[in-house]
Enzyme design. Structure first.
Site, PDB file in Angstrom:
ATOM      1  N   GLU A   1       0.751  -1.083  -0.102  1.00 56.78           N
ATOM      2  CA  GLU A   1      -0.065  -0.087  -0.061  1.00 56.78           C
ATOM      3  C   GLU A   1       0.911   1.248  -0.007  1.00 56.78           C
ATOM      4  O   GLU A   1       2.057   1.314   0.286  1.00 56.78           O
ATOM      5  CB  GLU A   1      -0.975   0.117   1.282  1.00 56.78           C
TER       6      GLU A   1
ATOM      7  N   GLU B   1     -10.947   0.533   8.678  1.00 56.78           N
ATOM      8  CA  GLU B   1      -9.788   0.761   9.394  1.00 56.78           C
ATOM      9  C   GLU B   1      -9.890   2.194   9.952  1.00 56.78           C
ATOM     10  O   GLU B   1      -8.755   2.967   9.655  1.00 56.78           O
ATOM     11  CB  GLU B   1      -8.540   0.464   8.537  1.00 56.78           C
TER      12      GLU B   1
END
Length: 261
Positions: A143, A240
């Site tokens: 990521e 998240e």
């Protein structure tokens, strides 16, 4: 069809970690993710997954000192052996827990002159992890993260994600695409999702700024989830975020999107 997973490292943090599984299920989640589960025996996690009928969507490879302001493991040339040992630990957990994805965090480069070498090391380590985890049919993702929260993070833009992916062209390497980080970096993510949906292995989100639940910041989640739902992506979308209050009181978004889904 939108499938939302709860990141138990951040959500339900008002209760002990092993109690968060049943809390997530009761609140309507069918999948969970844990950033770094390694302080909990894998067998205990497995028991919670089975007893609550939950899927483990994602864990991270151990990242060393990254979350404490360090550079992490995956990109640092002198930490190659530590990274190999970290992958070994992730594999041991994956053999028991069978997560859908395992994330390799690129980490940070404090000395800018070392960036090229760090990127080279990261790509080599990413392939190493992807090769091993392919045998377990676990997707390896990586990521981009914003450099406001994580100064020096070596991948923080769409174009950097794409460059690494296209250079490697590895059949078991995918993007983990975090909307919070991309919005914070002022990156364009709607067109990116539409174009690269089939190379995204996992989504994560929080509102921005603040990294709290949807509705506390600037992101248009209605449009975002509509775009994801109409794309080729068929995986999970991980919540998240840092709850601004008790987690169960921040889930209006989940009730709403499950109702219209």
């Amino acid at each position: 069809m939108l499938n939302f997973s709860a990141n138990l490292s951040l959500l339900f943090n008002e209760i002990p970690i092993l109690d968060r599984f049943i809390a997530a299920k009761k609140c309507g989640f069918n999948g969970i993710e844990i950033q770094f589960p390694y302080e909990i025996p894998a067998e205990q996690i497995k028991e919670q997954l089975v007893s609550n009928d939950l899927e483990l969507v994602l864990i991270n490879v151990p990242a060393g000192d990254l979350m404490n302001g360090g550079e992490g493991l995956a990109s640092v040339p002198s930490k190659k052996q530590e990274f190999i040992e970290a992958v070994d630990e992730a594999v041991r957990y994956a053999e028991i827990l069978r997560p859908k994805c395992i994330n390799v965090l690129p980490g940070c480069c404090i000395v800018k002159e070392n960036l090229d070498q760090y990127l080279k090391t990261f790509k080599s380590n990413l392939v190493y992890a992807a090769d091993i985890l392919k045998e377990l049919e676990v997707k390896v993702v990586f990521e981009a993260a914003n450099i406001k929260d994580l100064p020096g993070f070596i991948i923080h833009k769409n174009e950097q994600l794409i460059k690494v992916y296209e250079e490697l062209k590895h059949p078991n390497v995918y993007f983990q695409y975090d909307i919070y980080h991309m919005h914070t970096m002022k990156e364009e993510y709607i067109n990116f999702i539409q174009k690269y949906a089939n190379t995204i292995g996992h989504f994560q989100f929080a509102d921005s700024p603040g990294r709290h639940e949807p509705g506390t910041g600037e992101i248009d989640f209605e449009n975002l989830f509509k775009v994801i739902d109409s794309s080729e992506y068929n995986g999970w979308i991980g919540a998240e975020y840092k709850p601004s209050k008790r987690t169960s009181e921040t889930l209006e978004w989940l009730t709403y999107f499950q109702k219209i889904n």
